[in-house]
Design a protein around this motif. Sequence first.
Motif, PDB file in Angstrom:
ATOM      1  N   TYR A 173      41.350  37.851  40.304  1.00 24.17           N
ATOM      2  CA  TYR A 173      42.751  37.880  39.874  1.00 24.17           C
ATOM      3  C   TYR A 173      42.823  38.282  38.405  1.00 24.17           C
ATOM      4  O   TYR A 173      41.995  37.858  37.604  1.00 24.17           O
ATOM      5  N   CYS A 174      43.843  39.067  38.073  1.00 23.54           N
ATOM      6  CA  CYS A 174      44.066  39.506  36.694  1.00 23.54           C
ATOM      7  C   CYS A 174      45.558  39.423  36.380  1.00 23.54           C
ATOM      8  O   CYS A 174      46.389  39.372  37.291  1.00 23.54           O
ATOM      9  N   TYR A 175      45.854  39.421  35.092  1.00 31.70           N
ATOM     10  CA  TYR A 175      47.255  39.520  34.663  1.00 31.70           C
ATOM     11  C   TYR A 175      47.309  40.406  33.426  1.00 31.70           C
ATOM     12  O   TYR A 175      46.601  40.170  32.455  1.00 31.70           O
ATOM     13  N   CYS A 230      43.859  42.859  40.302  1.00 34.09           N
ATOM     14  CA  CYS A 230      43.087  43.559  39.269  1.00 34.09           C
ATOM     15  C   CYS A 230      43.129  45.061  39.521  1.00 34.09           C
ATOM     16  O   CYS A 230      43.085  45.512  40.662  1.00 34.09           O
ATOM     17  N   GLU A 231      43.210  45.827  38.449  1.00 32.59           N
ATOM     18  CA  GLU A 231      43.339  47.274  38.557  1.00 32.59           C
ATOM     19  C   GLU A 231      41.999  47.992  38.649  1.00 32.59           C
ATOM     20  O   GLU A 231      41.951  49.163  38.960  1.00 32.59           O
ATOM     21  N   ASP A 232      40.911  47.304  38.373  1.00 33.30           N
ATOM     22  CA  ASP A 232      39.600  47.935  38.487  1.00 33.30           C
ATOM     23  C   ASP A 232      38.650  46.969  39.183  1.00 33.30           C
ATOM     24  O   ASP A 232      38.960  45.809  39.371  1.00 33.30           O
ATOM     25  N   GLY A 233      37.523  47.454  39.582  1.00 34.73           N
ATOM     26  CA  GLY A 233      36.563  46.620  40.284  1.00 34.73           C
ATOM     27  C   GLY A 233      35.688  45.791  39.377  1.00 34.73           C
ATOM     28  O   GLY A 233      34.889  44.992  39.840  1.00 34.73           O
ATOM     29  N   LYS A 234      35.824  45.958  38.074  1.00 33.70           N
ATOM     30  CA  LYS A 234      34.940  45.269  37.129  1.00 33.70           C
ATOM     31  C   LYS A 234      35.440  43.880  36.762  1.00 33.70           C
ATOM     32  O   LYS A 234      34.688  43.049  36.299  1.00 33.70           O
ATOM     33  N   ASP A 268      46.653  38.001  25.300  1.00 32.82           N
ATOM     34  CA  ASP A 268      45.854  39.148  25.726  1.00 32.82           C
ATOM     35  C   ASP A 268      45.850  39.189  27.255  1.00 32.82           C
ATOM     36  O   ASP A 268      46.210  38.204  27.914  1.00 32.82           O
ATOM     37  N   ASP A 269      45.429  40.320  27.822  1.00 34.99           N
ATOM     38  CA  ASP A 269      45.306  40.416  29.266  1.00 34.99           C
ATOM     39  C   ASP A 269      44.341  39.349  29.766  1.00 34.99           C
ATOM     40  O   ASP A 269      43.323  39.077  29.130  1.00 34.99           O
ATOM     41  N   ALA A 270      44.663  38.749  30.905  1.00 40.00           N
ATOM     42  CA  ALA A 270      43.772  37.769  31.532  1.00 40.00           C
ATOM     43  C   ALA A 270      43.031  38.497  32.654  1.00 40.00           C
ATOM     44  O   ALA A 270      43.613  38.798  33.691  1.00 40.00           O
ATOM     45  N   LEU A 271      41.759  38.793  32.423  1.00 45.16           N
ATOM     46  CA  LEU A 271      41.000  39.613  33.369  1.00 45.16           C
ATOM     47  C   LEU A 271      40.090  38.816  34.298  1.00 45.16           C
ATOM     48  O   LEU A 271      39.470  39.389  35.185  1.00 45.16           O
TER      49      LEU A 271
END
Length: 198
Positions: free
Chosen positions: A78-80, A70-74, A144-147
């Motif tokens: 795991y993110c994609y 993940c690119e941010d702490g929010k 969409d992005d999977a956050l």
Amino acid sequence: MSIKIFSAILAVLLVTAGCTGSDNTNNPAREMYRNEKKILLSDSTKNNDRVASKTAADPAKEWLKTIFRCEDGKSGKYCYYLDKEEIICTARFTEFLQDANEIYGPSNLTDAELPEAEARYKAKWKNIYPLYTQEMWLFGRGNDDALRINSVLIKKLDTNKYSIFIDFGDNIKTQNEVQLVIEENNYKIDYCKTSYAQ
């Protein structure tokens, strides 16, 4: 004033002579310090080697892990991000995905154009990749992005071949078999076989 300077010089000389002239074998404190220093140096070298070999043991797996960071702490653990696909995939595999999804996904092709497009797709890719026969984007991802991905499990299968299990949440889980290549000193995904798990 000169007596004080002379006394100081004499004291320094006596201390220096005592240190250099002493028998090191009879000084247990000095030997213990020396041994402690040796142990510390050898331990730190072992630890550094262990850390270096641990991270260098499977650089391809480490690279795959970065895809889901993940690119941010929010966000979740795991993110994609969809915008990564052009960077992490070879140009050839990206084109293959687009060609397959033009036929098997939402398409502007007419009923007359569809069989011709499918024949072109098969002729173009049959000797390069196992063909897709349904709409399938990388890792079976959505639009969409999977956050908030629940889990990502990466396992090495063979040289530059990995299994990636992804639990996207909402009962969407995929099992992916990924083939990597190296292009310009970077890893790239050159094929991904995805199946939906239950």
